[in-house]
Design a protein around this motif. Structure first.
Motif, PDB file in Angstrom:
ATOM      1  N   GLY A  38      -6.457   4.186   1.217  1.00  0.00           N
ATOM      2  CA  GLY A  38      -6.400   3.387   2.281  1.00  0.00           C
ATOM      3  C   GLY A  38      -5.414   2.126   1.742  1.00  0.00           C
ATOM      4  O   GLY A  38      -4.211   1.531   2.473  1.00  0.00           O
ATOM      5  N   LEU A  94      -5.158   7.065   8.583  1.00  0.00           N
ATOM      6  CA  LEU A  94      -5.656   7.808   6.860  1.00  0.00           C
ATOM      7  C   LEU A  94      -5.668   9.447   7.265  1.00  0.00           C
ATOM      8  O   LEU A  94      -5.048   9.577   6.135  1.00  0.00           O
ATOM      9  CB  LEU A  94      -6.809   7.380   6.806  1.00  0.00           C
ATOM     10  CG  LEU A  94      -6.684   5.974   6.924  1.00  0.00           C
ATOM     11  CD1 LEU A  94      -8.117   5.097   6.124  1.00  0.00           C
ATOM     12  CD2 LEU A  94      -5.941   5.728   5.114  1.00  0.00           C
ATOM     13  N   GLY A 131     -10.622   0.741   1.407  1.00  0.00           N
ATOM     14  CA  GLY A 131     -10.439   1.963   2.521  1.00  0.00           C
ATOM     15  C   GLY A 131      -9.680   1.880   3.961  1.00  0.00           C
ATOM     16  O   GLY A 131      -7.864   1.399   4.232  1.00  0.00           O
ATOM     17  N   THR A 141     -13.911   7.485   2.491  1.00  0.00           N
ATOM     18  CA  THR A 141     -12.486   6.036   2.274  1.00  0.00           C
ATOM     19  C   THR A 141     -13.594   5.254   1.467  1.00  0.00           C
ATOM     20  O   THR A 141     -14.844   5.574   1.373  1.00  0.00           O
ATOM     21  CB  THR A 141     -12.552   5.717   3.113  1.00  0.00           C
ATOM     22  OG1 THR A 141     -13.673   5.109   3.702  1.00  0.00           O
ATOM     23  CG2 THR A 141     -11.675   6.519   4.592  1.00  0.00           C
ATOM     24  N   ILE A 156     -15.428   8.494   6.821  1.00  0.00           N
ATOM     25  CA  ILE A 156     -14.773   7.894   6.131  1.00  0.00           C
ATOM     26  C   ILE A 156     -15.438   6.410   6.759  1.00  0.00           C
ATOM     27  O   ILE A 156     -16.967   6.405   7.597  1.00  0.00           O
ATOM     28  CB  ILE A 156     -13.687   7.706   7.660  1.00  0.00           C
ATOM     29  CG1 ILE A 156     -13.206   8.990   7.935  1.00  0.00           C
ATOM     30  CG2 ILE A 156     -13.659   6.117   8.752  1.00  0.00           C
ATOM     31  CD1 ILE A 156     -12.028   8.772   6.496  1.00  0.00           C
ATOM     32  N   ILE A 160      -9.345   9.101  -1.125  1.00  0.00           N
ATOM     33  CA  ILE A 160      -8.777   8.011   0.351  1.00  0.00           C
ATOM     34  C   ILE A 160      -8.501   6.520   0.493  1.00  0.00           C
ATOM     35  O   ILE A 160      -8.692   5.902   0.745  1.00  0.00           O
ATOM     36  CB  ILE A 160      -8.868   8.154   1.793  1.00  0.00           C
ATOM     37  CG1 ILE A 160      -9.644   9.504   2.039  1.00  0.00           C
ATOM     38  CG2 ILE A 160      -8.441   8.332   2.919  1.00  0.00           C
ATOM     39  CD1 ILE A 160     -10.540   9.967   3.768  1.00  0.00           C
TER      40      ILE A 160
END
Length: 293
Positions: free
Chosen positions: A9, A150, A267, A262, A229, A7
């Motif tokens: 970010g 996200l 992230g 992340t 996360i 992910i």
């Protein structure tokens, strides 16, 4: 070999900030001033100074007026309260943020509570936290709001999923739990007194780690294809004496099991600054009767 989808970010933050720059440019043609953000920093904490520089650079890039002030570590509570009172009344200022942590002689809670709720760029005023609990529109805590953004960007709908939040701070843990609940997840909160962390975490479809302990979350704790996360930011020094940033998650090992993850850095961190800017623009638009979401 990483099997989980990263992910990103940083990439999402850059795109969102570019979109916000366009919004600010258009609005500044309609209104006789740009949005204004005042970040108050006390002392010379190197991490805080780096965060403030990042926020000031982001403001400049977006066309947001940076109206912050830097105070000596010895500054008194009364002086800071007077500064906040002045900023509350200053029409150029749409967002106020007190950079944490503060020196021990200062009462951070009292300072945060003194910020006018409609200028609470960090979303930490009890009024705005109350709006969150009630599911009403309002300024949202930046890091949790960044996490939700996200998930949205990657089409990871929390509805019906079991979300485990590790950490119960007012900065991240509690507000992200409320946001996930609002998004129809089944939320479980774990913390330092949780007796069997492994059994709790292994049920998580979504895991949010916000503790501040390097590599607390190992691969054996992760449900296959879980969304991980990592909110933790920890500076560690390796055997060669070099320091680097890591999260609360053992990234390399957990990436082999998780479906999405992340990284740290890159992230959640960039999204925190992005949501701060979003909140400032939101308050600016609200003041001038303009819709902005």
């Amino acid at each position: 070999m990483t099997s989980a989808q990263i992910i990103d970010g940083k990439a999402i933050a850059q795109r969102k900030q570019a979109e916000m720059a366009e919004v600010v440019a258009n609005l500044s043609l309609q209104i006789d001033r740009p949005p204004g953000l005042a970040v108050l920093m006390v002392g010379d904490n190197p991490a805080s100074a780096a965060y403030v520089r990042n926020k000031e650079r982001a403001c400049q890039k977006l066309g947001i007026a940076s109206l912050g002030q830097h105070f000596a570590a010895e500054v008194g509570q009364a002086e800071l309260e007077q500064v906040i009172d002045r900023l509350n009344q200053d029409d150029r200022v749409d967002g106020i943020l007190v950079q944490l942590p503060l020196p021990e002689h200062l009462d951070a809670t009292a300072l945060l509570n003194r910020i006018a709720p409609n200028k609470d760029a960090d979303g930490l005023h009890p009024f705005n936290l109350g709006k969150l609990v009630r599911g009403e529109e309002g300024l949202r805590s930046c890091t949790p709001a960044g996490v939700m953004a996200l998930l949205h960007e990657y089409n990871l709908d929390p509805a019906g999923k079991t979300a485990v939040v590790i950490g119960r701070s007012i900065l991240v843990g509690k507000p992200i739990a409320m946001m996930l609940l609002e998004a129809n997840a089944t939320v479980v909160m774990a913390h330092s007194r949780t007796k069997d962390l492994k059994s709790v975490v292994q049920n998580a479809d979504i895991l949010v780690a916000a503790v501040g302990k390097p590599n607390l979350i190992t691969a054996e704790l992760i449900k296959p294809d879980a969304i991980v996360i990592d909110v933790g930011i920890n500076r560690i020094t390796d055997a060669t004496g070099k320091s680097r940033l890591v999260g609360d998650v053992d990234f390399a090992a957990v990436s082999e099991v998780a479906g999405h993850i992340t990284p740290v850095p890159g992230g959640v961190g960039p999204m925190t600054v992005t949501m701060l800017l979003h909140n400032t623009i939101w308050s600016y638009c609200r003041k001038h009767g303009i819709s902005y979401s």
